[in-house]
Design an enzyme around this catalytic site. Structure first.
Site, PDB file in Angstrom:
ATOM      1  N   ASP A  58       0.666  -0.888  -0.234  1.00  0.00           N
ATOM      2  CA  ASP A  58       0.065   0.046  -0.026  1.00  0.00           C
ATOM      3  C   ASP A  58       1.564   0.514  -0.438  1.00  0.00           C
ATOM      4  O   ASP A  58       0.379   2.139  -0.692  1.00  0.00           O
ATOM      5  CB  ASP A  58      -0.520   0.046   1.160  1.00  0.00           C
ATOM      6  CG  ASP A  58      -1.996  -1.107   0.818  1.00  0.00           C
ATOM      7  OD1 ASP A  58      -1.700  -1.489   0.092  1.00  0.00           O
ATOM      8  OD2 ASP A  58      -2.665  -1.460   1.849  1.00  0.00           O
ATOM      9  N   GLY A  59       1.977   1.431   0.617  1.00  0.00           N
ATOM     10  CA  GLY A  59       2.733   2.428   0.523  1.00  0.00           C
ATOM     11  C   GLY A  59       3.281   2.802  -0.527  1.00  0.00           C
ATOM     12  O   GLY A  59       3.455   3.572  -0.508  1.00  0.00           O
ATOM     13  N   GLU A  80      -5.326   9.819   4.810  1.00  0.00           N
ATOM     14  CA  GLU A  80      -5.015  10.171   6.441  1.00  0.00           C
ATOM     15  C   GLU A  80      -4.145  11.593   5.686  1.00  0.00           C
ATOM     16  O   GLU A  80      -2.873  11.879   5.348  1.00  0.00           O
ATOM     17  CB  GLU A  80      -5.610   9.446   7.024  1.00  0.00           C
ATOM     18  CG  GLU A  80      -4.079   9.359   7.549  1.00  0.00           C
ATOM     19  CD  GLU A  80      -3.860   8.210   7.508  1.00  0.00           C
ATOM     20  OE1 GLU A  80      -2.622   8.436   6.640  1.00  0.00           O
ATOM     21  OE2 GLU A  80      -4.089   7.397   7.108  1.00  0.00           O
ATOM     22  N   ALA A 126      -5.760  10.108  21.775  1.00  0.00           N
ATOM     23  CA  ALA A 126      -5.667  10.698  23.255  1.00  0.00           C
ATOM     24  C   ALA A 126      -6.441  12.305  23.707  1.00  0.00           C
ATOM     25  O   ALA A 126      -5.592  12.557  24.306  1.00  0.00           O
ATOM     26  CB  ALA A 126      -4.486  10.743  23.858  1.00  0.00           C
TER      27      ALA A 126
END
Length: 263
Positions: A45-46, A123, A185
């Site tokens: 995928d990279g 993303e 977070a």
């Protein structure tokens, strides 16, 4: 037809690349790295992410197909043992075009005038350099929350199985024209509150991130990591552009999800 082949660079991927290039040339297809009609990505995928960014100015003219030479990839649906079958399909068979939505990221600066615009296949992540990220999150021009935490991840449906999933985000089918905002977070106590859940925004909804503090930001666009200073806002929306994949056989998305994460 004009084609190009991009390899991950390891021995197996390079061998596959040379075979594909030789066989397709024998079929009288033209090798053209500048203006290819189809790009074959050999690796993982990279490698396909690299190919996408290399040819992002030709998305309307170029289709992509992936050969995975390592672990199973979400964007690669062929294996080295199928090279001959793939070559014959490319040379002899009309292929179906499948389009996936992309993420458009526009970064504007305090001094105005200039802006940086990017396209992401997977993303965009936003973190502050050295400290807690504090961002006002606006949706459709209205303040939704003030986020405090490690960072934010804004993903495409096809990228929802990557970093987004690790953050507890939902897996979205890539036929959906949407983006997803997931927290890293977040700080939630009696004083500071965030939604605490991933948000899925449709195509006509824009997410705007506005810094509360005057800090520098580490922003990633897929595999590219960029340092930005004097940031006024970061606008995220479903892009007008789409990536085009060449499909020569069925590619069941949920089967690939099951094979990658359950089996």
């Amino acid at each position: 037809m004009k084609f190009a082949v991009i390899s991950k660079g390891d021995a197996i991927s390079n061998e596959c690349m040379y075979k594909i290039r030789t066989y397709l040339t024998d079929f009288r297809l033209t090798y053209d790295e500048d203006e290819p009609d189809i790009v074959i990505s050999v690796g993982g995928d990279g490698t396909l992410l690299y190919a996408f960014h290399r040819y992002r100015s030709r998305l309307e003219q170029t289709a992509f197909v992936g050969v995975h030479t390592g672990h199973l990839g979400f964007y690669a649906d062929w294996v080295p043992d199928e090279i001959e079958k793939l070559v014959i399909a490319i040379a002899k068979t009309p292929y179906q075009i499948v389009e996936y939505p992309l993420l458009e990221v526009t970064i504007r600066y305090v001094r105005g005038g200039r802006e940086a615009k990017y396209l992401a296949l997977n993303e965009c992540t936003v973190k502050s350099v050295g400290g807690t990220l504090v961002m006002d999150v606006e949706i459709r021009g209205d303040l939704f929350e003030t986020f405090r935490g490690d960072g934010l991840c804004i993903s495409t449906p096809s990228g929802s199985t990557a970093y987004n999933k690790a953050l507890g985000g939902a897996i979205l089918h890539p036929s959906l024209e949407a983006i997803q905002v997931a927290e890293m977070a977040s700080i939630n106590n009696r004083i500071f509150r965030t939604i605490g859940s991933p948000l899925v925004l449709p195509k006509h909804h824009t997410c705007m991130l506005k810094p509360v503090n005057d800090v520098d930001f580490q922003i990633t666009i897929d595999h590219l990591s960029l340092l930005h200073k004097d940031v006024k806002s970061i606008q995220c929306r479903v892009a007008d552009e789409k990536i085009r994949f060449a499909r020569f056989r069925p590619f069941p998305f949920w089967k690939r999800v099951r094979e990658s994460f359950i089996q």
